[in-house]
Design an enzyme around this catalytic site. Structure first.
Site, PDB file in Angstrom:
ATOM      1  CG  HIS A  64      -1.673  -1.225   1.461  1.00  0.00           C
ATOM      2  ND1 HIS A  64      -2.608  -1.675   0.555  1.00  0.00           N
ATOM      3  CD2 HIS A  64      -1.639  -2.154   2.456  1.00  0.00           C
ATOM      4  CE1 HIS A  64      -3.122  -2.821   0.997  1.00  0.00           C
ATOM      5  NE2 HIS A  64      -2.564  -3.123   2.139  1.00  0.00           N
ATOM      6  CG  HIS A  94       2.959   5.368   6.238  1.00  0.00           C
ATOM      7  ND1 HIS A  94       2.644   5.304   7.587  1.00  0.00           N
ATOM      8  CD2 HIS A  94       1.898   5.951   5.629  1.00  0.00           C
ATOM      9  CE1 HIS A  94       1.431   5.810   7.769  1.00  0.00           C
ATOM     10  NE2 HIS A  94       0.977   6.230   6.620  1.00  0.00           N
ATOM     11  CG  HIS A  96      -0.518   8.339   2.267  1.00  0.00           C
ATOM     12  ND1 HIS A  96      -1.318   7.219   2.205  1.00  0.00           N
ATOM     13  CD2 HIS A  96      -0.161   8.477   3.582  1.00  0.00           C
ATOM     14  CE1 HIS A  96      -1.463   6.711   3.426  1.00  0.00           C
ATOM     15  NE2 HIS A  96      -0.754   7.448   4.275  1.00  0.00           N
ATOM     16  CD  GLU A 106      -3.766   9.390   3.190  1.00  0.00           C
ATOM     17  OE1 GLU A 106      -3.475   9.249   4.390  1.00  0.00           O
ATOM     18  OE2 GLU A 106      -4.394   8.534   2.528  1.00  0.00           O
ATOM     19  CG  HIS A 119       0.626   9.979   7.424  1.00  0.00           C
ATOM     20  ND1 HIS A 119      -0.350   9.326   6.687  1.00  0.00           N
ATOM     21  CD2 HIS A 119       0.360  11.306   7.291  1.00  0.00           C
ATOM     22  CE1 HIS A 119      -1.176  10.206   6.171  1.00  0.00           C
ATOM     23  NE2 HIS A 119      -0.772  11.423   6.518  1.00  0.00           N
ATOM     24  CB  THR A 198      -5.812   7.830   5.914  1.00  0.00           C
ATOM     25  OG1 THR A 198      -4.506   7.277   5.676  1.00  0.00           O
ATOM     26  CG2 THR A 198      -5.719   9.050   6.798  1.00  0.00           C
TER      27      THR A 198
HETATM   28  N1  LIG Z   1      -4.310  -6.305  14.677  1.00  0.00           N
HETATM   29  C1  LIG Z   1      -5.224  -5.594  15.542  1.00  0.00           C
HETATM   30  C2  LIG Z   1      -5.918  -4.447  14.822  1.00  0.00           C
HETATM   31  O1  LIG Z   1      -4.947  -3.676  14.090  1.00  0.00           O
HETATM   32  C3  LIG Z   1      -5.547  -2.571  13.509  1.00  0.00           C
HETATM   33  C4  LIG Z   1      -4.488  -1.521  13.153  1.00  0.00           C
HETATM   34  O2  LIG Z   1      -4.185  -1.596  11.750  1.00  0.00           O
HETATM   35  C5  LIG Z   1      -2.920  -2.135  11.514  1.00  0.00           C
HETATM   36  C6  LIG Z   1      -2.422  -1.714  10.178  1.00  0.00           C
HETATM   37  N2  LIG Z   1      -2.597  -0.298   9.889  1.00  0.00           N
HETATM   38  C7  LIG Z   1      -1.829   0.648  10.479  1.00  0.00           C
HETATM   39  O3  LIG Z   1      -1.043   0.358  11.339  1.00  0.00           O
HETATM   40  C8  LIG Z   1      -1.961   2.079  10.013  1.00  0.00           C
HETATM   41  C9  LIG Z   1      -1.177   3.059  10.611  1.00  0.00           C
HETATM   42  C10 LIG Z   1      -1.280   4.397  10.192  1.00  0.00           C
HETATM   43  C11 LIG Z   1      -2.158   4.747   9.161  1.00  0.00           C
HETATM   44  S1  LIG Z   1      -2.293   6.410   8.643  1.00  0.00           S
HETATM   45  N3  LIG Z   1      -2.232   6.495   7.061  1.00  0.00           N
HETATM   46  O4  LIG Z   1      -3.593   6.861   9.083  1.00  0.00           O
HETATM   47  O5  LIG Z   1      -1.169   7.117   9.225  1.00  0.00           O
HETATM   48  C12 LIG Z   1      -2.945   3.771   8.555  1.00  0.00           C
HETATM   49  C13 LIG Z   1      -2.839   2.426   8.982  1.00  0.00           C
HETATM   50 ZN   LIG Z   2      -0.651   7.351   6.269  1.00  0.00          ZN
END
Ligand SMILES: NCCOCCOCCNC(=O)c1ccc(S(N)(=O)=O)cc1
Ligand SMILES: [Zn+2]
Length: 260
Positions: A64, A94, A96, A106, A119, A198
């Site tokens: 992603h 990371h 976007h 975003e 982020h 997001t």
């Molecule tokens: N395994 C238990 C539940 O886990 C849920 C958390 O999601 C894990 C994977 N996603 C992320 O860690 C994650 C972290 C930051 C962002 S963002 N783009 O909002 O910064 C988006 C996604």
């Molecule tokens: Zn992000």
């Protein structure tokens, strides 16, 4: 069979609500930030970021985006102050970005997007782990940094130089001795609001801290981001680009800022 989410026509942001109903929730991210509508809050503290370069561990293409992961078993790399209470540990950062330089971020400012957004993801140490924190209303704090087109960014280049080793989904490489502070602007003026991840699972667990000042990225550096692939080595190659969710409804939320 879980329908893997992505950014394509059949599995992109318009479809995420089919699998993740919270996509239509009351505190979704990103949002359009309208500076004139933000409320200056004199009680907001300055942002305290303490990052130890040795806690950087690896760089991963997760299909992603790509992310730089940090050892989060100590309080060596933390966020405190700002709008949050307590101490949040850095887990990963990371980005976007877009398929062209005129879009890709975003969050937007007054409806204007940037070519890229960084982020830095932190979790609240009142919980035992990132996973435990990730679905709590005060579980996460993400610092968002806009990248604007300009001169090449030497600190970013240290990260981009590693992307050839992780071109395909699922690839990872060692990446250490890197200080994420070198990716931040000098002044840490910020907007803050209560939002969400997001990307799926879109948990409404993020205190967003979006920096007002941007850092630079060159067109050539943006081209390196776009050399990554969404696809695995076995699949037909698909360039990793336009991996951003568009702004979501504010639903009555207030955006505060720590600057006049
Ligand atoms: N395994 C238990 C539940 O886990 C849920 C958390 O999601 C894990 C994977 N996603 C992320 O860690 C994650 C972290 C930051 C962002 S963002 N783009 O909002 O910064 C988006 C996604
Ligand atoms: Zn992000």
């Amino acid at each position: 069979m879980s329908h893997d989410w992505g950014y394509g026509d059949d599995n992109g942001p318009a479809h995420w609500g089919e699998m993740y109903p919270v996509a239509n929730g009351t505190r979704q991210s990103p949002i359009e930030i309208i500076p004139s509508q933000a409320q200056y809050d004199p009680t907001l503290k300055h942002l305290k970021l303490k990052y130890e370069p040795s806690t950087a561990t690896e760089i991963i293409n997760n299909g992603h985006s790509f992310q730089v992961g940090f050892a989060d078993d100590t309080n060596k790399s933390t966020l405190s102050g700002g709008p949050v209470t307590g101490t949040y540990r850095l887990k990963q950062f990371h980005f976007h970005w877009g398929s062209r330089d005129d879009h890709g971020s975003e969050h937007t400012i007054g409806g204007i997007p940037f070519p890229c957004e960084l982020h830095l993801v932190h979790w609240n140490t009142k919980y035992p782990s990132f996973s435990e924190a990730s679905d709590k209303p005060d579980g996460l704090a993400v610092v968002g940094v806009f990248l604007k087109l300009g001169s090449a960014n030497p600190s970013l280049q240290k990260v981009l130089d590693k992307l050839s080793a992780i071109q395909s989904k699922g690839k990872q490489a060692e990446f250490t001795n890197f200080d994420p502070k070198t990716l931040l602007p000098h002044h840490l003026h910020y907007w803050t609001y209560e939002g969400s991840l997001t990307t799926p699972p879109l948990c409404e667990s993020v205190t967003w801290i979006v920096l007002k000042d941007a850092v630079s990225v060159s067109h050539a550096q943006m081209t390196i981001f776009r050399s990554l692939l969404f696809s695995t080595e076995e699949e037909a190659p698909k360039h990793m680009q336009d991996n951003f969710r568009p702004p979501q409804p504010l639903k009555g939320r207030i955006v505060r800022c720590n600057f006049k």
